[in-house]
Design a protein around this motif. Structure first.
Motif, PDB file in Angstrom:
ATOM      1  N   UNK B   1    -109.364 -13.356  49.866  1.00 10.04           N
ATOM      2  CA  UNK B   1    -110.737 -13.852  49.914  1.00 10.04           C
ATOM      3  C   UNK B   1    -111.007 -14.683  48.656  1.00 10.04           C
ATOM      4  N   UNK B   2    -111.734 -15.771  48.862  1.00  8.38           N
ATOM      5  CA  UNK B   2    -111.978 -16.626  47.692  1.00  8.38           C
ATOM      6  C   UNK B   2    -113.261 -16.230  46.968  1.00  8.38           C
ATOM      7  N   UNK B   3    -113.173 -16.186  45.657  1.00  9.11           N
ATOM      8  CA  UNK B   3    -114.347 -15.899  44.822  1.00  9.11           C
ATOM      9  C   UNK B   3    -114.538 -17.008  43.803  1.00  9.11           C
ATOM     10  N   UNK B   4    -115.790 -17.265  43.480  1.00  8.07           N
ATOM     11  CA  UNK B   4    -116.104 -18.158  42.364  1.00  8.07           C
ATOM     12  C   UNK B   4    -116.571 -17.305  41.201  1.00  8.07           C
ATOM     13  N   UNK B   5    -115.965 -17.517  40.069  1.00  4.38           N
ATOM     14  CA  UNK B   5    -116.394 -16.776  38.888  1.00  4.38           C
ATOM     15  C   UNK B   5    -116.821 -17.761  37.807  1.00  4.38           C
ATOM     16  N   UNK B   6    -117.703 -17.275  36.958  1.00 10.97           N
ATOM     17  CA  UNK B   6    -118.173 -18.090  35.836  1.00 10.97           C
ATOM     18  C   UNK B   6    -117.903 -17.317  34.552  1.00 10.97           C
ATOM     19  N   UNK B   7    -117.133 -17.916  33.676  1.00 12.26           N
ATOM     20  CA  UNK B   7    -116.758 -17.284  32.417  1.00 12.26           C
ATOM     21  C   UNK B   7    -117.476 -18.010  31.285  1.00 12.26           C
ATOM     22  N   UNK B   8    -118.152 -17.253  30.440  1.00 14.58           N
ATOM     23  CA  UNK B   8    -118.835 -17.827  29.276  1.00 14.58           C
ATOM     24  C   UNK B   8    -118.120 -17.354  28.017  1.00 14.58           C
ATOM     25  N   UNK B   9    -117.758 -18.284  27.163  1.00 12.17           N
ATOM     26  CA  UNK B   9    -117.079 -17.962  25.899  1.00 12.17           C
ATOM     27  C   UNK B   9    -117.918 -18.515  24.756  1.00 12.17           C
ATOM     28  N   UNK B  10    -118.320 -17.640  23.837  1.00  9.39           N
ATOM     29  CA  UNK B  10    -119.150 -18.047  22.689  1.00  9.39           C
ATOM     30  C   UNK B  10    -118.550 -17.470  21.418  1.00  9.39           C
ATOM     31  N   UNK B  11    -118.935 -18.045  20.315  1.00 11.76           N
ATOM     32  CA  UNK B  11    -118.555 -17.448  19.036  1.00 11.76           C
ATOM     33  C   UNK B  11    -119.336 -16.152  18.831  1.00 11.76           C
ATOM     34  N   UNK B  12    -118.701 -15.155  18.225  1.00 12.74           N
ATOM     35  CA  UNK B  12    -119.409 -13.922  17.896  1.00 12.74           C
ATOM     36  C   UNK B  12    -120.508 -14.206  16.889  1.00 12.74           C
ATOM     37  N   UNK B  13    -121.540 -13.351  16.923  1.00 16.38           N
ATOM     38  CA  UNK B  13    -122.616 -13.453  15.942  1.00 16.38           C
ATOM     39  C   UNK B  13    -122.029 -13.443  14.537  1.00 16.38           C
ATOM     40  N   UNK B  14    -122.536 -14.305  13.688  1.00 16.71           N
ATOM     41  CA  UNK B  14    -122.117 -14.292  12.298  1.00 16.71           C
ATOM     42  C   UNK B  14    -120.935 -15.194  11.999  1.00 16.71           C
ATOM     43  N   UNK B  15    -120.230 -15.675  13.064  1.00 14.98           N
ATOM     44  CA  UNK B  15    -119.131 -16.610  12.820  1.00 14.98           C
ATOM     45  C   UNK B  15    -119.723 -17.971  12.444  1.00 14.98           C
ATOM     46  N   UNK B  16    -119.131 -18.611  11.477  1.00 12.89           N
ATOM     47  CA  UNK B  16    -119.581 -19.949  11.124  1.00 12.89           C
ATOM     48  C   UNK B  16    -119.282 -20.907  12.276  1.00 12.89           C
TER      49      UNK B  16
END
Lengths: 81, 81
Positions: B1-16
């Motif tokens: 079965x086909x799925x669409x996924x959305x991945x969010x990648x951010x810097x951790x809090x406090x990272x410059x």
């Protein structure tokens, strides 16, 4: 009043995205099969505005002036609060 | 079965985040005052999986193996359908 807005900038449909193809290829080499892959950039911005409408307008202007290239990108602005 | 996924990648809090600071500076030069600005990357992926749970697990594995650096990034996976 302070508002948080979220701006999404993506390539328009049909634009070649060599970065996405490279990621898809690298995932395949790691054993992850994907049938489609595209990328977007998100900008989370806090700003001062009189109301939600002005916050949205400012976000759209930021896209037009700096964050997006209207020839190749589509963009959207959501006012979160 | 086909799925669409959305991945969010951010810097951790406090990272410059020098890129975000550069964008904020450029916006200021254009007359846009912002009180905070951060960026994230979004990956929209279509893949085959048995169920939603497997689709989410595959997305998390992709983050761990390629899309994110767990030392500096936080990431989340949403299964859209």
């Amino acid at each position: 009043m302070r508002f948080n807005i979220r701006i999404t900038v993506s390539l328009k449909e049909g634009m070649l995205d060599p970065e996405a193809r490279a990621i898809q290829g690298a995932l395949k080499n790691l054993g992850f099969e994907t049938t489609a892959l595209s990328t977007s950039r998100l900008f989370h911005i806090s700003l001062e505005a009189l109301d939600r409408e002005q916050a949205e307008t400012l976000g759209l202007q930021m896209c037009e002036r700096l964050l997006a290239n209207p020839i190749i990108h589509r963009y959207s602005v959501e006012v979160l609060q």
